[in-house]
Structure formats: structure tokens, C-alpha cells
Design a protein around this motif. Sequence first.
Motif, PDB file in Angstrom:
ATOM      1  N   TYR A  65      10.755  15.623   4.382  1.00 50.36           N
ATOM      2  CA  TYR A  65      11.271  14.875   5.522  1.00 50.36           C
ATOM      3  C   TYR A  65      10.253  14.582   6.618  1.00 50.36           C
ATOM      4  N   VAL A  66       9.246  15.410   6.797  1.00 52.65           N
ATOM      5  CA  VAL A  66       8.278  15.190   7.877  1.00 52.65           C
ATOM      6  C   VAL A  66       7.094  14.356   7.399  1.00 52.65           C
ATOM      7  N   GLU A  67       6.527  14.677   6.262  1.00 55.77           N
ATOM      8  CA  GLU A  67       5.341  13.947   5.791  1.00 55.77           C
ATOM      9  C   GLU A  67       5.568  12.443   5.624  1.00 55.77           C
ATOM     10  N   PRO A  68       6.740  11.990   5.129  1.00 55.10           N
ATOM     11  CA  PRO A  68       6.921  10.536   4.984  1.00 55.10           C
ATOM     12  C   PRO A  68       7.359   9.803   6.255  1.00 55.10           C
ATOM     13  N   ILE A  69       7.302  10.450   7.414  1.00 52.63           N
ATOM     14  CA  ILE A  69       7.645   9.779   8.675  1.00 52.63           C
ATOM     15  C   ILE A  69       6.746   8.558   8.836  1.00 52.63           C
ATOM     16  N   ARG A  70       7.350   7.443   9.269  1.00 54.11           N
ATOM     17  CA  ARG A  70       6.597   6.193   9.423  1.00 54.11           C
ATOM     18  C   ARG A  70       5.666   6.223  10.631  1.00 54.11           C
ATOM     19  N   ASN A  71       6.173   6.717  11.773  1.00 50.94           N
ATOM     20  CA  ASN A  71       5.332   6.742  12.977  1.00 50.94           C
ATOM     21  C   ASN A  71       5.856   7.787  13.954  1.00 50.94           C
ATOM     22  N   ILE A  72       4.954   8.314  14.765  1.00 53.66           N
ATOM     23  CA  ILE A  72       5.294   9.232  15.849  1.00 53.66           C
ATOM     24  C   ILE A  72       4.536   8.771  17.083  1.00 53.66           C
ATOM     25  N   THR A  73       5.277   8.640  18.187  1.00 50.05           N
ATOM     26  CA  THR A  73       4.673   8.285  19.466  1.00 50.05           C
ATOM     27  C   THR A  73       5.074   9.350  20.468  1.00 50.05           C
ATOM     28  N   ARG A 121      -2.374  10.461   8.841  1.00 51.64           N
ATOM     29  CA  ARG A 121      -2.444   9.258   9.674  1.00 51.64           C
ATOM     30  C   ARG A 121      -2.507   9.575  11.164  1.00 51.64           C
ATOM     31  N   LYS A 122      -2.071  10.767  11.568  1.00 51.11           N
ATOM     32  CA  LYS A 122      -2.089  11.174  12.979  1.00 51.11           C
ATOM     33  C   LYS A 122      -2.876  12.476  13.139  1.00 51.11           C
ATOM     34  N   PRO A 123      -4.193  12.450  12.937  1.00 54.40           N
ATOM     35  CA  PRO A 123      -4.986  13.684  13.014  1.00 54.40           C
ATOM     36  C   PRO A 123      -4.984  14.314  14.408  1.00 54.40           C
ATOM     37  N   GLU A 124      -4.681  13.521  15.440  1.00 54.36           N
ATOM     38  CA  GLU A 124      -4.633  14.079  16.801  1.00 54.36           C
ATOM     39  C   GLU A 124      -3.458  15.042  16.994  1.00 54.36           C
ATOM     40  N   LEU A 125      -2.498  15.035  16.059  1.00 57.43           N
ATOM     41  CA  LEU A 125      -1.339  15.932  16.120  1.00 57.43           C
ATOM     42  C   LEU A 125      -1.410  17.041  15.071  1.00 57.43           C
ATOM     43  N   LYS A 126      -2.601  17.307  14.562  1.00 60.14           N
ATOM     44  CA  LYS A 126      -2.789  18.285  13.488  1.00 60.14           C
ATOM     45  C   LYS A 126      -2.267  19.672  13.881  1.00 60.14           C
ATOM     46  N   GLU A 127      -2.565  20.110  15.080  1.00 56.20           N
ATOM     47  CA  GLU A 127      -2.137  21.429  15.537  1.00 56.20           C
ATOM     48  C   GLU A 127      -0.606  21.525  15.608  1.00 56.20           C
ATOM     49  N   GLU A 128       0.038  20.480  16.115  1.00 55.48           N
ATOM     50  CA  GLU A 128       1.494  20.463  16.213  1.00 55.48           C
ATOM     51  C   GLU A 128       2.153  20.466  14.829  1.00 55.48           C
ATOM     52  N   PHE A 129       1.587  19.685  13.905  1.00 57.72           N
ATOM     53  CA  PHE A 129       2.134  19.677  12.545  1.00 57.72           C
ATOM     54  C   PHE A 129       1.991  21.045  11.885  1.00 57.72           C
ATOM     55  N   SER A 130       0.899  21.714  12.151  1.00 51.69           N
ATOM     56  CA  SER A 130       0.685  23.056  11.607  1.00 51.69           C
ATOM     57  C   SER A 130       1.746  24.027  12.146  1.00 51.69           C
ATOM     58  N   LYS A 131       2.017  23.956  13.452  1.00 53.00           N
ATOM     59  CA  LYS A 131       3.065  24.801  14.043  1.00 53.00           C
ATOM     60  C   LYS A 131       4.429  24.500  13.427  1.00 53.00           C
ATOM     61  N   LEU A 132       4.723  23.208  13.271  1.00 54.84           N
ATOM     62  CA  LEU A 132       6.009  22.812  12.707  1.00 54.84           C
ATOM     63  C   LEU A 132       6.150  23.295  11.270  1.00 54.84           C
ATOM     64  N   GLN A 133       5.089  23.212  10.506  1.00 53.23           N
ATOM     65  CA  GLN A 133       5.119  23.657   9.110  1.00 53.23           C
ATOM     66  C   GLN A 133       5.401  25.153   9.022  1.00 53.23           C
ATOM     67  N   GLU A 154       0.849  -1.184   0.000  1.00 48.21           N
ATOM     68  CA  GLU A 154       0.000   0.000   0.000  1.00 48.21           C
ATOM     69  C   GLU A 154       0.883   1.232   0.000  1.00 48.21           C
ATOM     70  N   LYS A 155       0.428   2.276  -0.668  1.00 52.36           N
ATOM     71  CA  LYS A 155       1.171   3.520  -0.727  1.00 52.36           C
ATOM     72  C   LYS A 155       1.142   4.192   0.653  1.00 52.36           C
ATOM     73  N   LEU A 156       2.309   4.667   1.095  1.00 52.01           N
ATOM     74  CA  LEU A 156       2.411   5.346   2.380  1.00 52.01           C
ATOM     75  C   LEU A 156       1.784   6.731   2.266  1.00 52.01           C
ATOM     76  N   THR A 157       0.840   7.018   3.141  1.00 55.82           N
ATOM     77  CA  THR A 157       0.219   8.338   3.159  1.00 55.82           C
ATOM     78  C   THR A 157       0.954   9.232   4.155  1.00 55.82           C
ATOM     79  N   SER A 158       0.726  10.508   4.066  1.00 60.58           N
ATOM     80  CA  SER A 158       1.391  11.484   4.922  1.00 60.58           C
ATOM     81  C   SER A 158       1.059  11.242   6.398  1.00 60.58           C
ATOM     82  N   ILE A 159       2.058  11.417   7.257  1.00 57.83           N
ATOM     83  CA  ILE A 159       1.849  11.282   8.697  1.00 57.83           C
ATOM     84  C   ILE A 159       0.818  12.281   9.202  1.00 57.83           C
TER      85      ILE A 159
END
Length: 104
Positions: free
Chosen positions: A51-59, A28-40, A20-25
Amino acid sequence: MFHVPDHVDYNGNNPHLKTEKLTSIVFRKPELKEEFSKLQNLIDSGEFTKYVEPIRNITRNESTLLITAGSELQRMHIEDIIPEIKEAFSIERVKVIGIMKTMF
């Protein structure tokens, strides 16, 4: 009897494994939407996409973020933006792990 579905994307001719094609983190992690927006907003949009969108996983726990990168090269690039990641996620520590690719 076991029926094999009609797919052409079998991994290694195994009907139980599918690629399956890897989708953007970000998706896949909508609970971190605000943090990703700040990082962007803190880093270049090209770096975010590459470098950030193809991350496999974040815990995440209270003070630490564990990032699983798809390769050692991606891991090195993510480590370059650790100060921005700490700021965007409001955490103290970031650990980045790169997945080693097989050579055969």
C-alpha cells in the motif's frame, strides 16, 4: 520531417505517449527516506510493500501530508494507517486522495 522512434510500448498507438513502469515512492522521493524507514518499522512489511510503495505522489508542508493513491481501494488501506503515518512523518494532518479509474 518528424521521425517516430522504434518503440513497441506506445499508449493507444500514439508515438508521443509511452508507458513506464511505476517505481516505488521510496526511490522517487529520496528526501523522505528517513520517514519511510520509520513508517516501515511501525507497520507490517507486507502492508508497506502493498500500500505505501505504489503511492503515486506525496506532498508535504509544515503540518500536512497530501498523499495521492493509485485507486480508491489503496486510499482506504492508506487511511487505515494514518496514525502511523502521522508518527513517522511528525505531522498533524494527512489527506489521502484516490485516483478514480475510468470504466471504459
